[in-house]
Enzyme design. Structure first.
Site, PDB file in Angstrom:
ATOM      1  CD1 TRP A  24      -1.911  -2.339   1.814  1.00 15.72           C
ATOM      2  CD2 TRP A  24      -2.827  -1.469  -0.030  1.00 15.72           C
ATOM      3  NE1 TRP A  24      -2.816  -3.250   1.330  1.00 15.72           N
ATOM      4  CE2 TRP A  24      -3.395  -2.750   0.210  1.00 15.72           C
ATOM      5  CE3 TRP A  24      -3.245  -0.735  -1.129  1.00 15.72           C
ATOM      6  CZ2 TRP A  24      -4.365  -3.298  -0.635  1.00 15.72           C
ATOM      7  CZ3 TRP A  24      -4.219  -1.283  -1.968  1.00 15.72           C
ATOM      8  CH2 TRP A  24      -4.756  -2.548  -1.716  1.00 15.72           C
TER       9      TRP A  24
ATOM     10  CG  ASP B 177      -3.248   4.313   4.131  1.00 18.53           C
ATOM     11  OD1 ASP B 177      -4.300   4.132   4.782  1.00 18.53           O
ATOM     12  OD2 ASP B 177      -2.979   3.689   3.085  1.00 18.53           O
TER      13      ASP B 177
ATOM     14  CE  LYS C 257      -8.029  -2.519   4.382  1.00 19.47           C
ATOM     15  NZ  LYS C 257      -8.242  -3.839   3.805  1.00 19.47           N
TER      16      LYS C 257
END
Length: 363
Positions: free
Chosen positions: A103, A174, A198
């Protein structure tokens, strides 16, 4: 009611069962108005209350100081990979990125399309099995726009347990996969963002928390929907927001508050993860984890069975016993147990028991 499967999907992921029940009860008639929340205007007082309350709950749970905005955006964290440099990486400045996995790599790739990027640390040499310490991070000597980190890497199962801080360099994080899973000093971050699917709710809304001063000097014209100033000016209501996703986030935040807040959740998350990590560590090599112990994630536990054929059998038997979502990310494969806030302790205990029994029968 049939027994629900043990849901270890990495995202969209498990939601608190009581939140699902409340949403079910309100889906056709929201608080007695005779209509679903999905049918009414985002300018209505009923939705406006949810919208503003959700912002307040984030500020309360994170203990945000004055000067921060809580915004609701579309596009997932992936859109933020582009929006952040478009808004903050001005000519003459350099953005620092810490490369810790898939990511972070995607964020770097998008930022390079916009401006100058410097990789302050790369975990490629250790196959992204550990997070860096502060001494490992080297920021660019030029004027720095920001330092970007990924707090939890879901693919390899690594997590920052201590956050880097560089003097006079705004830190952007993030936190898509571990936001609100533990207490943190939010004032150390200039910008936090997270896709909801999530730890916060269903897919469809992205949370952006930014410090006002970060964009005060930004004057470049941008398309309205790609400009943070648009969302601040219009309280994230410039266009129709993802109303139902924000409503679900609202319910999850209230569940977190009822559960005792972030300190209580952190303790629960540590206990849940320990059940599975202890099983790995005590297996004598039958199970092998990917992350170095000091960098292990409390959200995503990645491992493999020592033998590939046995691993196939592991998945088959796990499926018959009601475990779903254990397949690792397509880039790594093997096994991943995602144990987010809403994952019950009992599910982690059941997985640990299954792993021990499987090892006993096939060692």
């Amino acid at each position: 009611m049939p027994k629900r499967p043990y849901n270890f999907y990495a995202g969209p992921a498990v939601l608190p069962h009581e939140v699902l029940e409340q949403a079910q009860a309100e889906i056709t008639d929201f608080k007695g108005i005779g209509l679903s929340l999905m049918e009414i205007s985002h300018r209505s007082p009923e939705y406006e209350e949810i919208h503003n309350e959700t912002q307040h709950l984030f500020k309360e749970l994170l203990q945000l100081p004055e000067g921060y905005h809580v915004l609701f955006l579309p596009g997932g964290a992936s859109l933020q990979f582009s929006m952040i440099p478009m808004n903050l990486l001005v000519p003459g400045k350099v953005a620092n990125y810490i490369l810790t996995g898939v990511w972070a790599d995607k964020a770097i790739e998008e930022a390079r399309k916009v401006g100058d990027v410097y990789v302050s640390y790369s975990g490629k040499t250790n196959n992204f099995t550990e997070m860096p310490s502060l001494k490992d991070i080297q920021v660019h000597a030029q004027t720095d726009a920001y330092l970007h980190i990924t707090s939890n890497e879901t693919v390899n199962g690594t997590q920052f347990h201590n956050f880097p801080a560089i003097r006079n360099v705004p830190v952007i994080a993030d936190m898509s996969s571990d936001i609100l899973s533990r207490p943190l000093d939010a004032s150390k971050f200039a910008f936090i963002y997270a896709g909801a699917q999530k730890n916060l709710g269903p897919a469809g809304v992205t949370i952006v928390i930014l410090r006002e001063e970060l964009i005060q000097h930004h004057t470049a014209p941008l398309p309205a929907m790609l400009d943070y100033r648009t969302y601040i000016k219009h309280n994230s209501l410039y266009n129709t927001p993802p109303v139902y996703s924000i409503y679900m986030v609202n319910l999850v935040l209230k569940w977190i508050k009822r559960s005792g807040g972030l300190s209580v959740l952190e303790k629960r998350n540590e206990e849940k993860a320990r059940l599975i990590y202890d099983t790995l560590d005590q297996s004598g090599g039958f199970y092998r984890g990917f992350a170095q112990p000091a960098s292990r994630s409390l959200m995503n536990i990645t491992f493999k069975v020592w033998n590939d054929e046995l691993e196939k059998l592991f998945f088959q038997e796990a499926n018959t016993q009601g475990f779903v979502g254990l397949e690792g990310h397509r880039s790594l494969g093997h096994i991943r147990a995602s144990v987010y806030n809403a994952m019950p302790y009992e599910a982690c205990q059941a997985l640990a028991d299954f792993m021990k029994d499987f090892q006993r029968r096939y060692r």
